[in-house]
Design a protein around this motif. Structure first.
Motif, mmCIF file in Angstrom:
data_model
loop_
_atom_site.group_PDB
_atom_site.id
_atom_site.type_symbol
_atom_site.label_atom_id
_atom_site.label_comp_id
_atom_site.label_asym_id
_atom_site.label_seq_id
_atom_site.Cartn_x
_atom_site.Cartn_y
_atom_site.Cartn_z
ATOM 1 N N TYR A 1 -18.933 5.309 2.222
ATOM 2 C CA TYR A 1 -18.112 5.331 3.436
ATOM 3 C C TYR A 1 -17.807 6.747 3.909
ATOM 4 O O TYR A 1 -17.649 6.988 5.113
ATOM 5 C CB TYR A 1 -16.800 4.571 3.209
ATOM 6 N N ALA A 2 -17.751 7.683 2.977
ATOM 7 C CA ALA A 2 -17.481 9.077 3.344
ATOM 8 C C ALA A 2 -18.571 9.650 4.246
ATOM 9 O O ALA A 2 -18.358 10.659 4.921
ATOM 10 C CB ALA A 2 -17.344 9.938 2.089
ATOM 11 N N PHE A 3 -19.728 8.991 4.273
ATOM 12 C CA PHE A 3 -20.857 9.470 5.081
ATOM 13 C C PHE A 3 -21.165 8.527 6.242
ATOM 14 O O PHE A 3 -22.288 8.496 6.752
ATOM 15 C CB PHE A 3 -22.093 9.615 4.187
ATOM 16 N N LYS A 4 -20.161 7.768 6.657
ATOM 17 C CA LYS A 4 -20.390 6.759 7.696
ATOM 18 C C LYS A 4 -20.818 7.363 9.026
ATOM 19 O O LYS A 4 -21.454 6.695 9.839
ATOM 20 C CB LYS A 4 -19.141 5.903 7.885
ATOM 21 N N ASP A 5 -20.483 8.632 9.259
ATOM 22 C CA ASP A 5 -20.867 9.263 10.521
ATOM 23 C C ASP A 5 -22.353 9.587 10.583
ATOM 24 O O ASP A 5 -22.899 9.812 11.668
ATOM 25 C CB ASP A 5 -20.050 10.545 10.737
ATOM 26 N N VAL A 6 -23.011 9.609 9.417
ATOM 27 C CA VAL A 6 -24.435 9.939 9.394
ATOM 28 C C VAL A 6 -25.287 8.795 8.845
ATOM 29 O O VAL A 6 -26.518 8.892 8.842
ATOM 30 C CB VAL A 6 -24.699 11.219 8.566
ATOM 31 N N ALA B 1 -23.516 2.791 5.627
ATOM 32 C CA ALA B 1 -22.373 3.128 4.783
ATOM 33 C C ALA B 1 -21.226 2.127 4.942
ATOM 34 O O ALA B 1 -21.015 1.555 6.017
ATOM 35 C CB ALA B 1 -21.879 4.533 5.115
ATOM 36 N N GLY B 2 -20.486 1.936 3.855
ATOM 37 C CA GLY B 2 -19.330 1.049 3.902
ATOM 38 C C GLY B 2 -18.343 1.379 2.801
ATOM 39 O O GLY B 2 -18.647 2.128 1.874
ATOM 40 N N LEU B 3 -17.158 0.831 2.932
ATOM 41 C CA LEU B 3 -16.156 0.896 1.869
ATOM 42 C C LEU B 3 -16.152 -0.469 1.199
ATOM 43 O O LEU B 3 -16.056 -1.497 1.871
ATOM 44 C CB LEU B 3 -14.774 1.204 2.438
ATOM 45 N N ALA B 4 -16.286 -0.483 -0.131
ATOM 46 C CA ALA B 4 -16.374 -1.746 -0.860
ATOM 47 C C ALA B 4 -15.163 -1.962 -1.757
ATOM 48 O O ALA B 4 -14.527 -1.011 -2.202
ATOM 49 C CB ALA B 4 -17.646 -1.776 -1.708
ATOM 50 N N CYS B 5 -14.878 -3.215 -2.006
ATOM 51 C CA CYS B 5 -13.807 -3.594 -2.927
ATOM 52 C C CYS B 5 -14.274 -4.846 -3.669
ATOM 53 O O CYS B 5 -14.722 -5.811 -3.043
ATOM 54 C CB CYS B 5 -12.517 -3.865 -2.168
ATOM 55 N N LEU B 6 -14.200 -4.806 -4.997
ATOM 56 C CA LEU B 6 -14.660 -5.928 -5.812
ATOM 57 C C LEU B 6 -13.472 -6.624 -6.459
ATOM 58 O O LEU B 6 -12.591 -5.967 -7.020
ATOM 59 C CB LEU B 6 -15.637 -5.438 -6.882
ATOM 60 N N ARG B 7 -13.446 -7.959 -6.369
ATOM 61 C CA ARG B 7 -12.436 -8.739 -7.081
ATOM 62 C C ARG B 7 -13.027 -9.111 -8.439
ATOM 63 O O ARG B 7 -14.054 -9.777 -8.530
ATOM 64 C CB ARG B 7 -12.062 -9.994 -6.292
ATOM 65 N N LEU B 8 -12.372 -8.676 -9.483
ATOM 66 C CA LEU B 8 -12.958 -8.763 -10.814
ATOM 67 C C LEU B 8 -13.054 -10.191 -11.342
ATOM 68 O O LEU B 8 -13.986 -10.529 -12.077
ATOM 69 C CB LEU B 8 -12.129 -7.905 -11.785
ATOM 70 N N GLU B 9 -12.129 -11.041 -10.970
ATOM 71 C CA GLU B 9 -12.115 -12.406 -11.497
ATOM 72 C C GLU B 9 -13.395 -13.180 -11.185
ATOM 73 O O GLU B 9 -13.906 -13.914 -12.030
ATOM 74 C CB GLU B 9 -10.907 -13.183 -10.956
#
Length: 263
Positions: free
Chosen positions: A237-242, A246-254
């Motif tokens: 996600y820090a490179f979304k401008d280029v 790119a994305g920001l991810a979040c994982l649910r562990l269960e």
């Protein structure tokens, strides 16, 4: 109740907020962040304010960018002390900052501290307070989920450096902490734990010449020999401008469901 893992927010405070809204994060849930809260993005100041008091149901693990921030603050402190300068003087702090840039070529590479000093007018005391918050962060966090030993770490996890001695690693590591913070392909080739799970970031899955390249999606691989699952949750996600991937991810562990923010 859900256990959520996120990493490499890199100053994208608003995107983090959108993600928390998307997963419906509440006081009944737990969030574990695997480091790199600052640099690159537009709201490092807001992220630093957040790490001061993220909430009792939030665990913060440190990343290499956070570790470097601590080093930079300590270097400024050392210059202030050695040259008899005042920590409460803006002129003295800016002088110490310039001296640090002369001494260390890569000092404040992303301009984060300079921006905090000049644009946000933060004091040295505030910088030191944030550095103290980072020092309290563990290098990894461990829990058990569905009988698996789950380790959340910034870059990679290995039980001991002894296990790497005869290996042809990409890099050399003078401490376990260096592996936790900076390992890339080595983390997947030589790291891991038996019957466990490693959840990390550090290497963007948008990086085409790195092992976890997955076009901006979470990278998952299973090692049959050790019965270990590896996840890289840094989707660039820090490179979304280029990078449109790119994305920001979040994982649910269960249930290992993954959520994305891409805008």
């Amino acid at each position: 109740m859900g256990t959520y893992i996120m990493t490499d927010i890199h100053g994208h405070y608003d995107a983090m907020g959108k993600m928390l809204d998307k997963i419906g994060f509440s006081a009944a849930d737990r969030l574990i962040c695997a480091g790199d809260y600052i640099d690159r993005g537009p709201k490092t100041y807001e992220m630093l304010r957040w790490i001061e008091a993220p909430g009792e149901n939030v665990v913060l693990v440190r990343g290499n960018h956070d570790e470097e921030f601590v080093y930079y603050v300590e270097l400024v402190r050392t210059i202030l002390q050695k040259e008899g300068l005042e920590k409460d003087s803006r002129a003295d702090i800016l002088y110490a900052y310039r001296r640090a840039k002369q001494i260390v070529s890569y000092f404040d590479y992303y301009g984060t501290i300079e921006s905090l000093l000049r644009e946000k007018k933060v004091t040295f005391l505030q910088l030191a307070r944030w550095a103290a918050c980072i020092r309290k962060m563990p290098y990894f966090y461990e829990l058990t989920m569905h009988g698996r030993r789950c380790i959340i770490v910034h870059a990679g996890y290995v039980e001991s450096l002894e296990s790497l001695k005869e290996m042809e690693t990409d890099d050399t590591y003078d401490s376990l902490e260096a592996f936790y913070l900076t390992a890339r392909d080595d983390a997947y080739i030589y790291g891991g734990v038996e019957h466990g799970m490693i959840l990390a970031g550090h290497t963007p899955t948008t990086a085409r010449y790195e092992l976890p390249f997955n076009r901006g999606k979470v990278y998952r691989v299973y090692d049959e020999e050790t019965d270990c699952v590896f996840y890289d949750l840094d989707c660039g996600y820090a490179f979304k401008d280029v990078s449109s991937e790119a994305g920001l991810a979040c994982l649910r562990l269960e249930d290992e469901e993954v959520f994305y923010i891409r805008e």
